[in-house]
Design an enzyme around this catalytic site. Structure first.
Site, PDB file in Angstrom:
ATOM      1  CB  CYS A 132      -0.916  -0.023   1.220  1.00  0.00           C
ATOM      2  SG  CYS A 132      -1.791   1.512   1.489  1.00  0.00           S
ATOM      3  CB  CYS A 135      -0.370   2.439   4.220  1.00  0.00           C
ATOM      4  SG  CYS A 135      -1.875   1.874   3.451  1.00  0.00           S
ATOM      5  CG  ASP A 136       3.475   0.849   4.247  1.00  0.00           C
ATOM      6  OD1 ASP A 136       3.002   1.324   5.292  1.00  0.00           O
ATOM      7  OD2 ASP A 136       3.339  -0.335   3.927  1.00  0.00           O
TER       8      ASP A 136
END
Ligand SMILES: Cc1cc2nc3c(=O)[nH]c(=O)nc-3n(C[C@H](O)[C@H](O)[C@H](O)COP(=O)(O)OP(=O)(O)OC[C@H]3O[C@@H](n4cnc5c(N)ncnc54)[C@H](O)[C@@H]3O)c2cc1C
Length: 310
Positions: A132, A135-136
């Site tokens: 993701c 997200c990261d």
């Protein structure tokens, strides 16, 4: 307490179904592990009508607020692990051992990230391997990263990562992409993104963390190269999780739930909507998931009306 309907999944399909269920005054509950579902991972959503450009997270906050404002009861961060049917009533159990009963259930569980299937993939998860970008990405500021995939998810992940990373390699198996032309143009014009066509990741390498990957040319397997990078984002699509579906003996097509035009499955009282189904010409998007969620609620309402005892 026996609900008229329990919706499993709190993504676009499940939350839309809840909005319609509230309008039909159906006594219902939404149980969803990830609030907002898969689209919360999207950095930019530019194809949802009424929203020119919005992050997936923000879009789904609006969905959740709408569903709650209409009286929808949403139980988040709970995973259904078991479903049984007893005397026309479904018994559902969550991972934290909570139990719920319903006359109808709507499966809106979406899909999960497809893995590369390499031996070391789990070893490096959170240590360089990610699924993701939204997200990261922040863990890879000014670092060199790779993105694997040839569709919209890979294209948008590469564009997002290019905003923070030093350099992004976009690794595609074929010699072209199959995403939206707008994204393809942006990727090709981004100086921080280097496209590597006709290549497949064959090995992940590093001591504690991912340090490099091995690439095999998909046209000539003898052509092998190595690429140094700190992060690898695997964006090769999604696939259904069949664990729950198998418990119900649902008819599946390559893991996706077969439904009719009313979103009804082969099991009485079980309905399905969104990415997990075979409907909407398998065009798995927010808008099509919403549509299926709305149709499902309407069908369940009609079914309850027909079966109401005088
Ligand atoms: C990176 C990325 C970018 C995307 N960009 C776009 C875009 O720009 N536009 C667009 O239209 N689409 C986009 N998509 C596709 C979109 O995310 C999906 O089509 C949509 O989210 C499907 O909605 P859904 O409700 O069917 O399933 P999901 O959104 O996958 O939601 C499933 C829900 O079910 C829950 N769940 C699953 N199993 C269980 C269980 N056992 N118990 C309880 N809950 C469970 C999950 O936690 C989640 O709440 C993108 C997808 C990705 C990955």
């Amino acid at each position: 307490m026996i609900y008229d309907l329990i919706i499993i999944g709190a993504g676009p399909a499940g939350l839309t179904a809840s909005i319609y269920a509230s309008r039909y005054k159906m006594n219902h509950l939404v149980i969803g592990e990830i609030p907002g579902g898969l689209i919360t991972e999207a950095h930019n959503v530019c194809n949802f009508p009424g929203e020119n450009e919005i992050s997936g997270f923000e879009l789904m906050e609006k969905f959740q607020k709408h569903a709650k404002d209409l009286g929808g009861e949403i139980l988040s961060m709970e995973k259904i692990i078991k479903i049984e049917k007893d005397n026309e009533i479904f018994q559902l159990m969550t991972q934290s051992q909570k139990t719920f009963s319903a006359k109808n259930i709507l499966i809106a569980t979406g899909t999960k990230h497809r893995k590369l299937g390499l031996e070391e993939e789990i070893k490096y998860l959170g240590k360089g391997v990610a699924y993701c970008a939204t997200c990261d990405a922040m863990f890879f500021k000014e670092k060199i990263v790779g993105v694997v995939g040839g569709g919209n998810s890979a294209l948008t992940a590469a564009l997002y990562l290019a905003e923070v990373a030093q350099k992004v390699y976009l690794i595609a198996r074929g010699d072209s992409f199959n995403g939206e032309v707008v994204w393809i143009d942006q990727v090709k014009n981004n100086p921080k993104i280097e496209i590597i066509y006709n290549s497949a990741v064959s090995k992940l390498q590093g001591e504690e963390k991912l340090e490099s990957i091995e690439l095999k040319n998909t046209k000539d397997e003898n052509k092998i190269s190595n690429l140094d990078l700190a992060g690898l984002f695997i964006e090769i699509g999604t696939e259904p999780d069949v664990v729950l579906l198998d418990q119900l003996s649902l008819e599946l097509d390559r893991g996706y739930v077969v439904v009719d035009r009313e979103q009804k499955t082969n099991i009485s009282g079980v309905w399905a909507a969104g990415d997990i189904t075979t409907n909407s010409a398998s065009f798995r998007q927010v808008i099509t998931s919403c549509s299926e969620g709305a149709v499902a609620s309407y069908s369940i309402f009609s079914h309850l009306q027909k079966n109401r005892k005088c």
